[in-house]
Write a protein that holds these residues in place. Sequence first.
Motif, PDB file in Angstrom:
ATOM      1  N   VAL A 104      70.278 119.752 133.012  1.00 37.03           N
ATOM      2  CA  VAL A 104      68.998 120.291 132.794  1.00 37.03           C
ATOM      3  C   VAL A 104      68.627 120.918 134.263  1.00 37.03           C
ATOM      4  CG1 VAL A 104      66.500 120.396 132.876  1.00 37.03           C
ATOM      5  CG2 VAL A 104      68.152 119.249 131.040  1.00 37.03           C
ATOM      6  N   THR A 105      68.625 122.274 134.202  1.00 37.23           N
ATOM      7  CA  THR A 105      68.114 122.818 135.653  1.00 37.23           C
ATOM      8  C   THR A 105      66.823 123.474 135.539  1.00 37.23           C
ATOM      9  OG1 THR A 105      69.231 125.110 134.703  1.00 37.23           O
ATOM     10  CG2 THR A 105      70.481 123.393 135.920  1.00 37.23           C
TER      11      THR A 105
ATOM     12  N   GLY B 153      53.421 114.273 138.523  1.00 37.20           N
ATOM     13  CA  GLY B 153      54.258 113.612 139.491  1.00 37.20           C
ATOM     14  C   GLY B 153      55.654 113.514 138.959  1.00 37.20           C
ATOM     15  N   LEU B 154      55.948 113.422 137.765  1.00 32.44           N
ATOM     16  CA  LEU B 154      57.112 113.064 137.167  1.00 32.44           C
ATOM     17  C   LEU B 154      57.914 114.283 136.741  1.00 32.44           C
ATOM     18  CD1 LEU B 154      56.291 110.224 134.642  1.00 32.44           C
ATOM     19  CD2 LEU B 154      57.200 110.080 137.031  1.00 32.44           C
ATOM     20  N   LYS B 155      59.199 114.264 136.825  1.00 35.70           N
ATOM     21  CA  LYS B 155      60.032 115.364 136.527  1.00 35.70           C
ATOM     22  C   LYS B 155      60.333 115.231 135.185  1.00 35.70           C
ATOM     23  CE  LYS B 155      64.384 117.650 137.136  1.00 35.70           C
ATOM     24  NZ  LYS B 155      65.773 117.350 138.031  1.00 35.70           N
ATOM     25  N   ALA B 156      59.783 116.304 134.411  1.00 32.75           N
ATOM     26  CA  ALA B 156      59.632 116.442 132.917  1.00 32.75           C
ATOM     27  C   ALA B 156      60.142 117.561 132.240  1.00 32.75           C
ATOM     28  CB  ALA B 156      58.101 115.861 132.307  1.00 32.75           C
TER      29      ALA B 156
ATOM     30  N   THR C 107      61.490 123.070 132.164  1.00 32.37           N
ATOM     31  CA  THR C 107      61.123 121.921 133.211  1.00 32.37           C
ATOM     32  C   THR C 107      59.839 122.076 133.486  1.00 32.37           C
ATOM     33  OG1 THR C 107      62.082 123.268 135.028  1.00 32.37           O
ATOM     34  CG2 THR C 107      63.344 121.612 133.851  1.00 32.37           C
ATOM     35  N   ILE C 108      59.006 121.165 133.650  1.00 31.32           N
ATOM     36  CA  ILE C 108      57.518 121.104 134.152  1.00 31.32           C
ATOM     37  C   ILE C 108      57.411 119.817 135.016  1.00 31.32           C
ATOM     38  CG2 ILE C 108      56.632 122.103 132.106  1.00 31.32           C
ATOM     39  CD1 ILE C 108      55.526 119.439 131.043  1.00 31.32           C
TER      40      ILE C 108
ATOM     41  N   ASP D 134      60.264 112.422 129.986  1.00 31.81           N
ATOM     42  CA  ASP D 134      60.598 111.907 131.376  1.00 31.81           C
ATOM     43  C   ASP D 134      62.164 112.221 131.439  1.00 31.81           C
ATOM     44  OD1 ASP D 134      61.300 111.056 133.892  1.00 31.81           O
ATOM     45  OD2 ASP D 134      60.136 109.360 133.728  1.00 31.81           O
ATOM     46  N   THR D 135      62.563 113.035 132.535  1.00 34.29           N
ATOM     47  CA  THR D 135      63.981 113.323 132.285  1.00 34.29           C
ATOM     48  C   THR D 135      64.659 112.163 132.936  1.00 34.29           C
ATOM     49  OG1 THR D 135      63.547 114.529 134.661  1.00 34.29           O
ATOM     50  CG2 THR D 135      63.697 116.078 132.601  1.00 34.29           C
ATOM     51  N   GLU D 136      64.197 111.425 133.719  1.00 30.01           N
ATOM     52  CA  GLU D 136      64.713 110.149 134.193  1.00 30.01           C
ATOM     53  C   GLU D 136      64.934 109.016 133.272  1.00 30.01           C
ATOM     54  OE1 GLU D 136      66.218 109.800 137.220  1.00 30.01           O
ATOM     55  OE2 GLU D 136      65.805 111.942 137.815  1.00 30.01           O
ATOM     56  N   SER D 137      63.752 108.621 132.502  1.00 32.63           N
ATOM     57  CA  SER D 137      63.812 107.726 131.627  1.00 32.63           C
ATOM     58  C   SER D 137      63.833 107.881 129.992  1.00 32.63           C
ATOM     59  CB  SER D 137      62.600 106.887 131.692  1.00 32.63           C
ATOM     60  OG  SER D 137      61.356 107.540 131.367  1.00 32.63           O
ATOM     61  N   LEU D 138      63.882 109.154 129.911  1.00 34.01           N
ATOM     62  CA  LEU D 138      63.839 109.981 128.483  1.00 34.01           C
ATOM     63  C   LEU D 138      62.862 109.741 127.825  1.00 34.01           C
ATOM     64  CD1 LEU D 138      67.680 109.579 127.565  1.00 34.01           C
ATOM     65  CD2 LEU D 138      66.642 111.170 128.895  1.00 34.01           C
TER      66      LEU D 138
END
Length: 343
Positions: A70-71, A103-106, A98-99, A22-26
Amino acid sequence: MNDDPLRAATFHNHPDPMWVYDTESLKFLEVNEAAILKYGYSRQKFLTMTLEDIRPAEEIPALRKNVRSVTAGFDHAGVWRHRLKSGKEIHVDIVSHTIDWQGLKAELVCARDVSPLVGLERKNRLLLKIEQRLRREAEQARWQIQQVFRAVPSKILVLDPANYRIVAVSDAYLAATMTRRDGIIGRNFFEIFPDDPDQPPADSTRNLRRSLQRVRKEGISHVMGVQRHPIPRPSSRGGGFEERYWSTVNSPVKNSRGDILFIIHRVEDVTRLFRSKAPAHERILADLENPEAQPELDVLLRSQELADANDALREQQANLRTAQRLLNLGIWKLDPESRVLTW
């Protein structure tokens, strides 16, 4: 990914460690079998961890900065350090994409262990530094040896035996012959010091060439008798040739195989002994009373004596070889160090 059996199988069975985070929480959202085996954590443990848990503390700020940048799409993050459960650190080359994960940005990450390559690169860098240091030391040593050679009081030339090209010269030789280093280095000796064309017949260059050829052929030093060899006078001193007499020794410089690499041409200027028109024995007797002439006299007598002894030794060697050939005799020689027996 879980909805597509082929993609799921590819992910879980990929030979390189892979995970989704998860790019938010890592936090790790999924890991494959290679990651479990490589890093030493169970799948359940991985899913309670974040990317920071497998990174050295000093790399965490860089990790966070990288994740923020990250883009969408493919990204090659380069080589990073990861820490295994055992505490061992490895170097991994990180590529990701990125995938959307439920529903999560990962990001889907592939981490290939490149520790052997990094170690080899470090070794190569170390070897390069060592090589550069040794090269600097060799250059310094070469410069020092060159300066010492140039400063020796003897009048010395170093010649290439193949073509008698001048390789090196001492300052004393330059002063004695009224030449400059940049004017003679790389040039043929006999081009620089020809016979005086105004005073034929001259045999000094022929005698010297024979001496050099003898050194090349026999591989031993040759002491020449005193030779008359006028030298070219620079135009700043009026040009033409200046009368000179020389006592000369030519010696080989060999490598470990016995090949001749260079010939050392060493001379002494004994011109002063020959300026008088008196017969030789009268000049010698007169110079015995002259302290200033004693060094040149010693050189003259010693060089002539060595030349005579050298010729006598060569004659004895020739006679010995003839006798061995006629009597069908030979000599065995044993080298005590190499234990090589030679006939």
